[in-house]
Design a protein around this motif. Structure first.
Motif, PDB file in Angstrom:
ATOM      1  N   THR A  43      32.734  51.017  46.938  1.00 61.77           N
ATOM      2  CA  THR A  43      33.089  49.968  45.927  1.00 61.77           C
ATOM      3  C   THR A  43      34.402  49.456  46.264  1.00 61.77           C
ATOM      4  OG1 THR A  43      32.650  48.759  43.829  1.00 61.77           O
ATOM      5  CG2 THR A  43      33.326  50.994  43.861  1.00 61.77           C
ATOM      6  N   LEU A  44      34.717  48.030  46.575  1.00 59.85           N
ATOM      7  CA  LEU A  44      36.077  47.821  46.805  1.00 59.85           C
ATOM      8  C   LEU A  44      36.524  46.759  46.088  1.00 59.85           C
ATOM      9  CD1 LEU A  44      35.493  47.517  51.019  1.00 59.85           C
ATOM     10  CD2 LEU A  44      36.522  49.409  49.410  1.00 59.85           C
ATOM     11  N   ALA A  45      37.848  46.508  45.679  1.00 62.43           N
ATOM     12  CA  ALA A  45      38.442  45.679  45.017  1.00 62.43           C
ATOM     13  C   ALA A  45      38.157  44.142  45.754  1.00 62.43           C
ATOM     14  CB  ALA A  45      40.135  45.724  44.884  1.00 62.43           C
ATOM     15  N   HIS A  46      38.089  42.904  44.680  1.00 56.98           N
ATOM     16  CA  HIS A  46      37.647  41.666  45.137  1.00 56.98           C
ATOM     17  C   HIS A  46      38.519  40.833  44.071  1.00 56.98           C
ATOM     18  CE1 HIS A  46      34.108  41.278  42.377  1.00 56.98           C
ATOM     19  NE2 HIS A  46      34.492  42.685  42.145  1.00 56.98           N
ATOM     20  N   ASP A  47      37.838  39.419  43.927  1.00 56.76           N
ATOM     21  CA  ASP A  47      38.306  38.715  43.186  1.00 56.76           C
ATOM     22  C   ASP A  47      37.405  38.195  41.874  1.00 56.76           C
ATOM     23  OD1 ASP A  47      36.792  37.427  44.911  1.00 56.76           O
ATOM     24  OD2 ASP A  47      37.881  35.503  44.789  1.00 56.76           O
ATOM     25  N   PRO A  48      36.937  38.839  41.106  1.00 56.86           N
ATOM     26  CA  PRO A  48      35.713  38.742  40.065  1.00 56.86           C
ATOM     27  C   PRO A  48      36.444  37.720  39.046  1.00 56.86           C
ATOM     28  CG  PRO A  48      36.769  40.902  39.534  1.00 56.86           C
ATOM     29  CD  PRO A  48      37.447  40.401  40.974  1.00 56.86           C
ATOM     30  N   TYR A  49      37.704  37.496  38.811  1.00 61.68           N
ATOM     31  CA  TYR A  49      38.283  36.868  37.840  1.00 61.68           C
ATOM     32  C   TYR A  49      39.454  35.727  38.477  1.00 61.68           C
ATOM     33  CZ  TYR A  49      36.903  41.230  35.714  1.00 61.68           C
ATOM     34  OH  TYR A  49      36.296  42.226  35.188  1.00 61.68           O
ATOM     35  N   LYS A  50      39.671  35.071  37.825  1.00 62.86           N
ATOM     36  CA  LYS A  50      41.391  34.430  38.270  1.00 62.86           C
ATOM     37  C   LYS A  50      42.334  35.504  38.372  1.00 62.86           C
ATOM     38  CE  LYS A  50      44.266  30.329  37.588  1.00 62.86           C
ATOM     39  NZ  LYS A  50      44.387  29.115  36.483  1.00 62.86           N
ATOM     40  N   MET A  51      42.672  35.985  39.278  1.00 62.21           N
ATOM     41  CA  MET A  51      43.643  37.000  39.513  1.00 62.21           C
ATOM     42  C   MET A  51      44.835  36.557  39.495  1.00 62.21           C
ATOM     43  SD  MET A  51      41.189  39.221  39.774  1.00 62.21           S
ATOM     44  CE  MET A  51      41.539  40.727  40.309  1.00 62.21           C
ATOM     45  N   SER A  52      45.307  36.076  38.234  1.00 59.25           N
ATOM     46  CA  SER A  52      46.492  35.288  38.078  1.00 59.25           C
ATOM     47  C   SER A  52      47.767  35.902  37.752  1.00 59.25           C
ATOM     48  CB  SER A  52      46.347  34.286  36.719  1.00 59.25           C
ATOM     49  OG  SER A  52      45.990  35.154  35.588  1.00 59.25           O
ATOM     50  N   ALA A  53      47.629  37.350  37.818  1.00 57.33           N
ATOM     51  CA  ALA A  53      48.922  38.169  37.204  1.00 57.33           C
ATOM     52  C   ALA A  53      48.542  39.480  37.823  1.00 57.33           C
ATOM     53  CB  ALA A  53      49.151  38.257  35.672  1.00 57.33           C
ATOM     54  N   PRO A  54      49.413  40.297  38.160  1.00 55.71           N
ATOM     55  CA  PRO A  54      49.515  41.833  38.609  1.00 55.71           C
ATOM     56  C   PRO A  54      48.639  42.444  37.553  1.00 55.71           C
ATOM     57  CG  PRO A  54      51.607  41.087  39.118  1.00 55.71           C
ATOM     58  CD  PRO A  54      50.942  39.890  38.005  1.00 55.71           C
ATOM     59  N   GLU A  55      48.833  42.279  36.220  1.00 45.86           N
ATOM     60  CA  GLU A  55      48.199  43.139  35.375  1.00 45.86           C
ATOM     61  C   GLU A  55      46.635  43.126  35.409  1.00 45.86           C
ATOM     62  OE1 GLU A  55      52.336  42.573  34.242  1.00 45.86           O
ATOM     63  OE2 GLU A  55      50.818  41.172  34.689  1.00 45.86           O
ATOM     64  N   VAL A  56      46.214  41.628  35.818  1.00 47.90           N
ATOM     65  CA  VAL A  56      44.472  41.587  35.828  1.00 47.90           C
ATOM     66  C   VAL A  56      44.181  42.447  37.203  1.00 47.90           C
ATOM     67  CG1 VAL A  56      42.820  40.108  36.275  1.00 47.90           C
ATOM     68  CG2 VAL A  56      45.000  39.286  35.235  1.00 47.90           C
TER      69      VAL A  56
END
Length: 250
Positions: free
Chosen positions: A29-42
């Motif tokens: 399972t890999l990282a992707h863009d499930p949300y608006k990736m607006s900040a490093p903390e997200v």
């Protein structure tokens, strides 16, 4: 079998159980863009979920989930360089860097990919590189140029979402990812045709499970289809298990 590229954080627990029942031994399972990736903390919260919760969900379902983290080209914050600095802190907890790559073909994406490739090279870590549905050939050529520029060991790289029109552009010994995701990428028949015509390539099959229409049984279906067509048993084993096992160092 190893499902070599998924995004489990947007899939149900029941999907994991069904995949285990269907004979899948490992899920990457890999990282992707499930949300608006607006900040490093997200992104950091996203990575934390992948590493902790998704692995735990796999344990409960009876399947081995192996996480990878990276910064996806379809969604990343303006201050993405802060994220890049954090990646080495996670490398002892993950199996690879990914998913990264090119999508919209911007200069910033190229820099984002280049910096993650530098980390993969320095830390000897496998990296999964995304190619887009549109402009795939242009994107792949640019990716190949970047790989040549960075001089990374070919065994560390999987170029993913490749199709019949682009596979012949890959003339180095990189791993080649085929995504069985009918309606968006390849169906079982097309994927198996590519395998049949490219047995010299190090092909790895995956479902690319995510929030869009996907098939949790993509690998078992492909394995059965290849058996019906009397594919060599070793070829089948390579594309559904052995190549992914070697690439991810499982």
């Amino acid at each position: 079998m190893i499902d070599a590229h998924t995004h489990l954080d947007v899939r149900s627990f029941e999907d994991l159980e069904k995949m285990a029942i269907a004979g899948i031994d490992y899920i990457i399972t890999l990282a992707h863009d499930p949300y608006k990736m607006s900040a490093p903390e997200v992104y950091l919260d996203h990575w934390d979920r992948i590493i902790n919760l998704e692995v735990k969900r796999g344990e409960i379902a009876g399947i081995k989930v192996l996480p990878g983290i990276g910064v996806h080209p379809m969604g990343f914050p303006k201050d993405w360089r802060e994220l890049i600095k954090k990646i080495p802190e996670y490398l002892d907890k993950v199996i690879c860097i990914g998913e990264t790559g090119l999508h919209y073909l911007t200069k910033e994406e190229k820099n984002l990919l280049l910096e993650q490739l530098k980390i993969a090279k320095e830390y000897d870590k496998p990296i999964v590189i995304h190619t887009p549905e549109k402009n795939k050939e242009i994107a792949l050529k640019r990716i190949l140029e970047i790989l040549e520029e960075i001089k990374i060991d070919e065994s560390l790289v999987m170029i993913d979402h490749i199709d019949e029109e682009t596979i012949n552009l890959i003339d180095k010994d990189y791993y080649v990812g085929l995504s069985i995701q009918p309606g968006f990428k390849l169906d079982v028949k097309r994927a198996c045709e590519i395998i049949k015509n490219n047995e010299d390539k190090k092909i790895i099959l995956s479902s690319d499970l995510g929030s869009l229409k996907s098939d949790i049984y993509a690998l078992p279906k492909a394995k059965l289809y290849m058996k019906k067509l009397n594919f060599d048993k070793n070829v089948i084993k390579k594309v559904v298990f052995k190549n992914a096992k070697k690439f991810y160092r499982i």
